[in-house]
Design a protein around this motif. Sequence first.
Motif, PDB file in Angstrom:
ATOM      1  N   GLU A  46      22.874  -6.053  25.042  1.00  0.00           N
ATOM      2  CA  GLU A  46      22.090  -4.889  25.473  1.00  0.00           C
ATOM      3  C   GLU A  46      23.004  -3.831  26.103  1.00  0.00           C
ATOM      4  O   GLU A  46      22.849  -2.636  25.853  1.00  0.00           O
ATOM      5  N   GLU A  47      23.952  -4.291  26.906  1.00  0.00           N
ATOM      6  CA  GLU A  47      24.885  -3.361  27.539  1.00  0.00           C
ATOM      7  C   GLU A  47      25.734  -2.647  26.484  1.00  0.00           C
ATOM      8  O   GLU A  47      25.938  -1.431  26.554  1.00  0.00           O
ATOM      9  N   LEU A  48      26.200  -3.394  25.479  1.00  0.00           N
ATOM     10  CA  LEU A  48      26.997  -2.790  24.412  1.00  0.00           C
ATOM     11  C   LEU A  48      26.171  -1.813  23.579  1.00  0.00           C
ATOM     12  O   LEU A  48      26.665  -0.762  23.164  1.00  0.00           O
ATOM     13  N   LYS A  49      24.901  -2.143  23.353  1.00  0.00           N
ATOM     14  CA  LYS A  49      24.015  -1.223  22.622  1.00  0.00           C
ATOM     15  C   LYS A  49      23.855   0.080  23.400  1.00  0.00           C
ATOM     16  O   LYS A  49      23.895   1.164  22.813  1.00  0.00           O
ATOM     17  N   ASP A  50      23.682  -0.035  24.722  1.00  0.00           N
ATOM     18  CA  ASP A  50      23.566   1.162  25.557  1.00  0.00           C
ATOM     19  C   ASP A  50      24.836   2.005  25.490  1.00  0.00           C
ATOM     20  O   ASP A  50      24.780   3.231  25.395  1.00  0.00           O
ATOM     21  N   LEU A  52      26.975   2.065  23.034  1.00  0.00           N
ATOM     22  CA  LEU A  52      27.047   2.637  21.689  1.00  0.00           C
ATOM     23  C   LEU A  52      26.153   3.874  21.575  1.00  0.00           C
ATOM     24  O   LEU A  52      26.563   4.895  21.022  1.00  0.00           O
ATOM     25  N   ILE A  53      24.946   3.771  22.100  1.00  0.00           N
ATOM     26  CA  ILE A  53      24.031   4.922  22.074  1.00  0.00           C
ATOM     27  C   ILE A  53      24.639   6.087  22.848  1.00  0.00           C
ATOM     28  O   ILE A  53      24.594   7.235  22.395  1.00  0.00           O
ATOM     29  N   ASN A  54      25.218   5.791  24.003  1.00  0.00           N
ATOM     30  CA  ASN A  54      25.861   6.824  24.811  1.00  0.00           C
ATOM     31  C   ASN A  54      26.997   7.491  24.044  1.00  0.00           C
ATOM     32  O   ASN A  54      27.132   8.714  24.043  1.00  0.00           O
ATOM     33  N   LEU A  55      27.820   6.698  23.378  1.00  0.00           N
ATOM     34  CA  LEU A  55      28.934   7.240  22.597  1.00  0.00           C
ATOM     35  C   LEU A  55      28.443   8.079  21.419  1.00  0.00           C
ATOM     36  O   LEU A  55      29.027   9.122  21.106  1.00  0.00           O
ATOM     37  N   GLU A  56      27.377   7.629  20.772  1.00  0.00           N
ATOM     38  CA  GLU A  56      26.834   8.401  19.650  1.00  0.00           C
ATOM     39  C   GLU A  56      26.294   9.742  20.135  1.00  0.00           C
ATOM     40  O   GLU A  56      26.456  10.763  19.463  1.00  0.00           O
ATOM     41  N   ASN A  57      25.650   9.757  21.304  1.00  0.00           N
ATOM     42  CA  ASN A  57      25.166  11.019  21.875  1.00  0.00           C
ATOM     43  C   ASN A  57      26.340  11.943  22.192  1.00  0.00           C
ATOM     44  O   ASN A  57      26.274  13.149  21.942  1.00  0.00           O
TER      45      ASN A  57
END
Length: 148
Positions: A46-50, A52-57
């Motif tokens: 879950e932390e890695l998904k967060d 990843l989402i932050n990096l994509e933004n």
Amino acid sequence: MSKKNRYNITLSKDLEYYVDKLIKTCGLSRFVEDSIRRHTGIIESEELKDQLINLENQKIEIEKMFIEIKDKLEINQSKVSDEQKINGYIDELRKAQRTYDIEKMNSKRGFSRSSRGIELTKEIKQLRKLLNSHGIDLAIVMSGKENP
């Protein structure tokens, strides 16, 4: 044995029976530790998904900035190119005007009606029209001052 930290947690009333049973049998602390250890992969995922989402933004924002800067650069280069063309036209006009004036002074009567005089006059008129279409003040250009 590692040092342990104390945490206060709040549980709903319907879990009270199970909590009491855990405390009496294997211990609530041990149960919570085991459960957390079993779920560390899920927590990390879950932390890695967060992240990843932050990096994509951030990537999307950087791409927007890249496009904006690229557009500004193209506009700037277009202005520079136009300025260089205008400066070239100004130089040509001044040269043609000087040539016309020198040849007129050195020639005999009727220079403005000669083929060379007509050619220079047409060239001067054409360059003036070009500069006028770009909004250049011909009075400033012909006075020898720098263009604005």
